[in-house]
Design a protein around this motif. Structure first.
Motif, PDB file in Angstrom:
ATOM      1  N   THR A 188       0.808  -1.216   0.000  1.00 21.03           N
ATOM      2  CA  THR A 188       0.000   0.000   0.000  1.00 21.03           C
ATOM      3  C   THR A 188       0.841   1.267   0.000  1.00 21.03           C
ATOM      4  N   GLN A 192      -2.998   3.829  -4.021  1.00 24.42           N
ATOM      5  CA  GLN A 192      -3.451   2.443  -3.997  1.00 24.42           C
ATOM      6  C   GLN A 192      -4.035   2.117  -2.629  1.00 24.42           C
ATOM      7  N   ALA A 204      -5.354  -1.874  -5.347  1.00 28.15           N
ATOM      8  CA  ALA A 204      -5.853  -1.193  -6.545  1.00 28.15           C
ATOM      9  C   ALA A 204      -6.154   0.268  -6.229  1.00 28.15           C
ATOM     10  N   GLU A 205      -6.419   1.023  -7.291  1.00 28.77           N
ATOM     11  CA  GLU A 205      -6.735   2.435  -7.137  1.00 28.77           C
ATOM     12  C   GLU A 205      -8.200   2.676  -6.802  1.00 28.77           C
TER      13      GLU A 205
END
Length: 90
Positions: free
Chosen positions: A40, A45, A63-64
């Motif tokens: 992270t 993210q 993930a975004e």
């Protein structure tokens, strides 16, 4: 946390486990925390976890967005599971 620091911290946890200074559960918790901290650190993210059918239940991705997390999870599984939930993990 950079890659080298993460590897050193994992090595330290493994060494403590091998020396009998910590138990397996403690080592697993520490290593998981190290890996999540490392993952992270990437800009913009977040960590997301899937729940639902066995093929996706418990999968964690970085993930975004929720949409990007869903896409990553779908790419990771080998079947056509479309119905599952994704929630941000703090």
């Amino acid at each position: 946390m950079d890659r080298i620091s993460a590897l050193r911290n994992v090595e330290e946890a493994l060494s403590e486990f091998e020396a009998g200074e910590i138990d397996l559960v403690t080592m697993e918790v520490r290593v998981r925390a190290i890996l999540r901290s490392y993952a992270t650190e990437f800009e913009e993210q977040q960590t997301y976890e899937a729940s639902g059918p066995p093929a996706v239940d418990g999968l964690v991705v970085v993930a975004e967005s929720v949409q990007d997390a869903r896409k990553q999870i779908q790419e990771l599984i080998s079947d056509d599971t479309k119905r599952f939930d994704v929630e941000r993990v703090d």
